[in-house]
Write a protein that holds these residues in place. Sequence first.
Motif, short mmCIF file in Angstrom:
data_model
loop_
_atom_site.label_atom_id
_atom_site.label_comp_id
_atom_site.label_asym_id
_atom_site.label_seq_id
_atom_site.Cartn_x
_atom_site.Cartn_y
_atom_site.Cartn_z
N GLY A 153 0.80 -1.21 0.00
CA GLY A 153 0.00 0.00 0.00
C GLY A 153 0.84 1.26 0.00
N ALA A 154 2.08 1.16 0.48
CA ALA A 154 2.96 2.32 0.51
C ALA A 154 3.51 2.67 -0.86
CB ALA A 154 4.12 2.06 1.48
N LEU A 155 3.47 1.72 -1.81
CA LEU A 155 4.02 1.96 -3.14
C LEU A 155 3.10 2.92 -3.90
CD1 LEU A 155 4.91 -1.75 -4.04
CD2 LEU A 155 6.38 -0.02 -2.98
N GLY A 156 3.57 4.12 -4.14
CA GLY A 156 2.78 5.12 -4.85
C GLY A 156 1.64 5.70 -4.04
N PHE A 157 1.69 5.59 -2.72
CA PHE A 157 0.58 6.01 -1.88
C PHE A 157 0.25 7.49 -2.06
CE2 PHE A 157 -0.92 7.65 2.31
CZ PHE A 157 -2.15 7.02 2.31
N ASP A 158 -1.01 7.76 -2.36
CA ASP A 158 -1.50 9.12 -2.50
C ASP A 158 -3.00 9.13 -2.19
OD1 ASP A 158 -2.16 11.71 -3.06
OD2 ASP A 158 -1.47 11.68 -5.14
N PRO A 159 -3.40 9.59 -1.01
CA PRO A 159 -4.82 9.57 -0.66
C PRO A 159 -5.65 10.63 -1.37
CG PRO A 159 -3.57 10.64 1.07
CD PRO A 159 -2.55 10.10 0.08
N PHE A 160 -5.01 11.60 -2.01
CA PHE A 160 -5.75 12.74 -2.52
C PHE A 160 -6.68 12.45 -3.69
CE2 PHE A 160 -3.00 14.94 0.34
CZ PHE A 160 -3.82 15.96 0.82
N PRO A 161 -6.36 11.57 -4.63
CA PRO A 161 -7.36 11.29 -5.67
C PRO A 161 -8.70 10.84 -5.11
CG PRO A 161 -5.23 10.49 -6.39
CD PRO A 161 -5.06 10.93 -4.96
N LEU A 162 -8.68 9.96 -4.10
CA LEU A 162 -9.95 9.51 -3.53
C LEU A 162 -10.58 10.60 -2.67
CD1 LEU A 162 -12.18 7.52 -3.07
CD2 LEU A 162 -10.76 6.36 -1.36
N LEU A 163 -9.79 11.33 -1.90
CA LEU A 163 -10.36 12.41 -1.09
C LEU A 163 -11.02 13.45 -1.99
CD1 LEU A 163 -7.51 12.89 1.54
CD2 LEU A 163 -9.72 11.74 1.87
N GLU A 164 -10.40 13.75 -3.11
CA GLU A 164 -11.00 14.70 -4.05
C GLU A 164 -12.26 14.14 -4.69
OE1 GLU A 164 -7.66 15.39 -6.54
OE2 GLU A 164 -6.67 16.74 -5.10
N ALA A 165 -12.26 12.84 -4.98
CA ALA A 165 -13.46 12.21 -5.56
C ALA A 165 -14.62 12.22 -4.56
CB ALA A 165 -13.14 10.78 -5.99
N LEU A 166 -14.32 11.95 -3.31
CA LEU A 166 -15.37 12.00 -2.29
C LEU A 166 -15.98 13.40 -2.21
CD1 LEU A 166 -13.54 9.97 0.51
CD2 LEU A 166 -15.49 9.18 -0.85
N HIS A 167 -15.12 14.40 -2.23
CA HIS A 167 -15.61 15.79 -2.19
C HIS A 167 -16.45 16.10 -3.43
CE1 HIS A 167 -15.61 20.12 -1.52
NE2 HIS A 167 -15.20 20.26 -2.76
N HIS A 168 -15.95 15.71 -4.60
CA HIS A 168 -16.64 16.01 -5.86
C HIS A 168 -18.03 15.38 -5.90
CE1 HIS A 168 -17.24 16.71 -10.15
NE2 HIS A 168 -17.54 15.44 -10.28
#
Length: 200
Positions: A44-59
Amino acid sequence: MIDEPLERLRAAARRTRELALHRASTGLGHQDADDDIGTIGTDGALGFDPFPLLEALHHHGVRAVVIGQVAGIMHGSTEPTGDLDLLWDGAPAHAPALAAALTSVDARLSDEAGDPLPTHPDSLLRPKVQFTSPAAGGDCCTPALPWGDLRPREFLDHAVTAVDPGGLEVHYVCREDLIRMRRAIGRPKDLRRAAELREL
């Protein structure tokens, strides 16, 4: 100026990606995390970036509350993580938007045994599902999950919100509730992180 909790999270995600940059895949997912090291030691640490999903949740207008170590980082924890855990209210009326947000980031769902589930609103009505996407994976929980003496609906009510200049809103569990969750789970990493949060 970027909201401080979100800036901390961006910096921590960059650090996680750097730490895992030259590491070979192990086949370990977030469910295989060591009770002391945590998901920083998994794929899960490989390429970890929570922001695409956080942005999708907001959108998609989803009010999902970040829990786990991502929330800890937003409160100032220095320990890295490789997963993104979420709590939402489990209401059937809100499941389609959550499913749409997960679909938009190519997330795949599975049950607690690891068996695949369709990325469909009905799948999300389970007490907990696991998700994986190209940038982040984790658990997506509802208050129906057995939480012992904890009251997860209060976690939803007490959640705080970070906002960046672009309008992104990220809801995350308040510090006191996160400490309660950590102590209730009681793994070495949870107790260590609870103590760290208490000292902040």
